[in-house]
Design a protein around this motif. Sequence first.
Motif, PDB file in Angstrom:
ATOM      1  N   ALA A 121       1.015  -6.775  -5.529  1.00 37.39           N
ATOM      2  CA  ALA A 121       1.143  -6.455  -6.637  1.00 37.39           C
ATOM      3  C   ALA A 121       1.531  -4.886  -7.531  1.00 37.39           C
ATOM      4  O   ALA A 121       1.256  -4.442  -6.559  1.00 37.39           O
ATOM      5  CB  ALA A 121      -0.521  -7.476  -7.688  1.00 37.39           C
ATOM      6  N   LEU A 122       1.831  -5.413  -9.149  1.00 37.26           N
ATOM      7  CA  LEU A 122       1.664  -4.146  -9.767  1.00 37.26           C
ATOM      8  C   LEU A 122       0.413  -4.151 -10.949  1.00 37.26           C
ATOM      9  O   LEU A 122       0.577  -5.651 -10.944  1.00 37.26           O
ATOM     10  CB  LEU A 122       2.943  -3.993 -10.196  1.00 37.26           C
ATOM     11  CG  LEU A 122       3.761  -2.933 -10.800  1.00 37.26           C
ATOM     12  CD1 LEU A 122       3.943  -1.965 -10.601  1.00 37.26           C
ATOM     13  CD2 LEU A 122       5.316  -3.762 -11.224  1.00 37.26           C
ATOM     14  N   TYR A 123       0.689  -2.920 -11.217  1.00 44.03           N
ATOM     15  CA  TYR A 123      -0.316  -3.384 -12.625  1.00 44.03           C
ATOM     16  C   TYR A 123       0.058  -2.334 -13.465  1.00 44.03           C
ATOM     17  O   TYR A 123       0.807  -1.179 -13.241  1.00 44.03           O
ATOM     18  CB  TYR A 123      -1.918  -2.408 -11.627  1.00 44.03           C
ATOM     19  CG  TYR A 123      -2.664  -2.796 -10.112  1.00 44.03           C
ATOM     20  CD1 TYR A 123      -3.026  -4.853 -10.507  1.00 44.03           C
ATOM     21  CD2 TYR A 123      -1.930  -2.674  -9.052  1.00 44.03           C
ATOM     22  CE1 TYR A 123      -3.107  -4.783  -9.088  1.00 44.03           C
ATOM     23  CE2 TYR A 123      -1.947  -3.298  -8.314  1.00 44.03           C
ATOM     24  CZ  TYR A 123      -2.963  -4.094  -8.242  1.00 44.03           C
ATOM     25  OH  TYR A 123      -3.467  -4.901  -6.332  1.00 44.03           O
ATOM     26  N   PHE A 124      -0.644  -2.619 -14.644  1.00 47.74           N
ATOM     27  CA  PHE A 124       0.186  -1.925 -15.791  1.00 47.74           C
ATOM     28  C   PHE A 124      -1.096  -1.766 -16.053  1.00 47.74           C
ATOM     29  O   PHE A 124      -2.440  -2.524 -16.866  1.00 47.74           O
ATOM     30  CB  PHE A 124       0.834  -3.093 -16.708  1.00 47.74           C
ATOM     31  CG  PHE A 124       0.920  -2.515 -18.206  1.00 47.74           C
ATOM     32  CD1 PHE A 124       2.148  -1.006 -17.580  1.00 47.74           C
ATOM     33  CD2 PHE A 124       0.205  -3.062 -19.058  1.00 47.74           C
ATOM     34  CE1 PHE A 124       2.137  -0.716 -19.462  1.00 47.74           C
ATOM     35  CE2 PHE A 124       0.762  -2.115 -20.515  1.00 47.74           C
ATOM     36  CZ  PHE A 124       2.052  -1.236 -20.888  1.00 47.74           C
TER      37      PHE A 124
ATOM     38  N   TRP B 208       1.768   2.347 -15.278  1.00 51.16           N
ATOM     39  CA  TRP B 208       2.323   1.612 -14.157  1.00 51.16           C
ATOM     40  C   TRP B 208       0.980   2.342 -13.223  1.00 51.16           C
ATOM     41  O   TRP B 208       1.712   2.984 -12.681  1.00 51.16           O
ATOM     42  CB  TRP B 208       3.148   0.633 -14.151  1.00 51.16           C
ATOM     43  CG  TRP B 208       4.392   0.362 -14.991  1.00 51.16           C
ATOM     44  CD1 TRP B 208       5.112   0.943 -16.563  1.00 51.16           C
ATOM     45  CD2 TRP B 208       4.734  -1.083 -15.628  1.00 51.16           C
ATOM     46  NE1 TRP B 208       5.855   0.051 -17.319  1.00 51.16           N
ATOM     47  CE2 TRP B 208       5.416  -1.165 -16.551  1.00 51.16           C
ATOM     48  CE3 TRP B 208       3.775  -2.286 -14.402  1.00 51.16           C
ATOM     49  CZ2 TRP B 208       5.679  -2.431 -17.772  1.00 51.16           C
ATOM     50  CZ3 TRP B 208       4.358  -3.345 -15.489  1.00 51.16           C
ATOM     51  CH2 TRP B 208       5.070  -3.713 -16.875  1.00 51.16           C
ATOM     52  N   ILE B 209       1.369   0.960 -12.461  1.00 51.45           N
ATOM     53  CA  ILE B 209       0.602   1.944 -10.859  1.00 51.45           C
ATOM     54  C   ILE B 209       1.222   0.972  -9.661  1.00 51.45           C
ATOM     55  O   ILE B 209       0.523  -0.822 -10.032  1.00 51.45           O
ATOM     56  CB  ILE B 209      -0.499   2.397 -11.018  1.00 51.45           C
ATOM     57  CG1 ILE B 209      -1.132   3.055  -9.447  1.00 51.45           C
ATOM     58  CG2 ILE B 209      -1.732   1.156 -10.829  1.00 51.45           C
ATOM     59  CD1 ILE B 209      -2.478   4.386  -9.710  1.00 51.45           C
ATOM     60  N   SER B 210       0.873   1.024  -8.701  1.00 50.37           N
ATOM     61  CA  SER B 210       0.759   0.314  -7.264  1.00 50.37           C
ATOM     62  C   SER B 210       1.227   1.490  -6.357  1.00 50.37           C
ATOM     63  O   SER B 210       1.328   2.389  -6.202  1.00 50.37           O
ATOM     64  CB  SER B 210       2.496  -0.170  -7.329  1.00 50.37           C
ATOM     65  OG  SER B 210       2.342  -1.886  -6.051  1.00 50.37           O
ATOM     66  N   ASP B 211       1.430   0.231  -5.346  1.00 51.04           N
ATOM     67  CA  ASP B 211       1.428   1.052  -3.913  1.00 51.04           C
ATOM     68  C   ASP B 211       3.414   0.857  -3.409  1.00 51.04           C
ATOM     69  O   ASP B 211       3.596  -0.118  -3.724  1.00 51.04           O
ATOM     70  CB  ASP B 211       0.983   0.804  -2.720  1.00 51.04           C
ATOM     71  CG  ASP B 211       1.260   1.345  -1.251  1.00 51.04           C
ATOM     72  OD1 ASP B 211      -0.144   2.181  -1.246  1.00 51.04           O
ATOM     73  OD2 ASP B 211       2.163   1.097  -0.713  1.00 51.04           O
ATOM     74  N   VAL B 212       3.862   1.650  -2.647  1.00 50.90           N
ATOM     75  CA  VAL B 212       5.490   1.766  -2.601  1.00 50.90           C
ATOM     76  C   VAL B 212       6.040   0.661  -1.754  1.00 50.90           C
ATOM     77  O   VAL B 212       6.675   0.697  -1.519  1.00 50.90           O
ATOM     78  CB  VAL B 212       5.597   3.125  -2.225  1.00 50.90           C
ATOM     79  CG1 VAL B 212       5.764   3.920  -3.323  1.00 50.90           C
ATOM     80  CG2 VAL B 212       5.972   3.465  -0.767  1.00 50.90           C
ATOM     81  N   ALA B 213       4.617   0.529  -0.526  1.00 48.56           N
ATOM     82  CA  ALA B 213       4.995  -1.015   0.003  1.00 48.56           C
ATOM     83  C   ALA B 213       5.147  -2.693  -0.285  1.00 48.56           C
ATOM     84  O   ALA B 213       3.685  -2.357  -0.285  1.00 48.56           O
ATOM     85  CB  ALA B 213       4.149  -0.400   1.711  1.00 48.56           C
ATOM     86  N   PHE B 214       5.230  -2.982  -0.935  1.00 47.49           N
ATOM     87  CA  PHE B 214       5.394  -4.351  -0.765  1.00 47.49           C
ATOM     88  C   PHE B 214       5.132  -5.232  -0.226  1.00 47.49           C
ATOM     89  O   PHE B 214       6.272  -5.161   0.536  1.00 47.49           O
ATOM     90  CB  PHE B 214       6.005  -4.469  -2.288  1.00 47.49           C
ATOM     91  CG  PHE B 214       6.372  -3.826  -3.435  1.00 47.49           C
ATOM     92  CD1 PHE B 214       4.893  -3.885  -4.203  1.00 47.49           C
ATOM     93  CD2 PHE B 214       6.628  -2.848  -3.897  1.00 47.49           C
ATOM     94  CE1 PHE B 214       5.119  -2.891  -5.704  1.00 47.49           C
ATOM     95  CE2 PHE B 214       7.608  -1.756  -5.286  1.00 47.49           C
ATOM     96  CZ  PHE B 214       6.155  -2.298  -5.370  1.00 47.49           C
TER      97      PHE B 214
END
Length: 198
Positions: free
Chosen positions: A50-53, A81-87
């Motif tokens: 996931a990607l988070y806003f 926005w925030i996430s980890d670079v490994a999707f």
Amino acid sequence: MILPLNLLIAALSQHVSLTPEEVEAFLAICIPQEAQKKAHLLRTGEQNHALYFVLSGCLRSFIVDQAGKEVNLEFAVEGYWISDVAFNKPALLSIQALEKTQYLQISINAFEQLTQEHPVFNLFFRKLLQNGYFAFKKRMLSGMTQTAAENYRDFLIKFPNLSQRIPQYHIASYLGITPEFFSTIKSEGLDLYQQAIS
């Protein structure tokens, strides 16, 4: 949860121009969520999907170094926005709420499907990644070329009210210094900040 559409649409519009249909399609894949203070959205090693806003509150991303110390990499407040670079892979970092936080969760798989139907979101995502990479490089270079007080000034410019919302040791970790050293440079950084905004 009442969705503050203006905040999200403004964040999208920073990168691309969208039609009402495209905005509606994006909103359709956004899942409103709420995290209590200290709750983890993601832990290192878990699959990141996931990607988070952030709508309200504050999230942080961090790693744990070899000595077992948490090192803050990023803060995400309202409109970030925030996430980890490994999707869709094991996460390299953890994401945790520092305050009660309302956010949107966007499935990476759903987002990829969205880009098939609305290619403009490929451009949006590329610009989002570019901006994140630029911010990371700028922060890394600042860490090597500026004093700790100057880095704190930059933190205050980027996050004007966050120093009153989260524990000071989190800021020290983000700056790459000890809490004790942070207490000695804090007033100097505040002075530099006041000069910068005056």
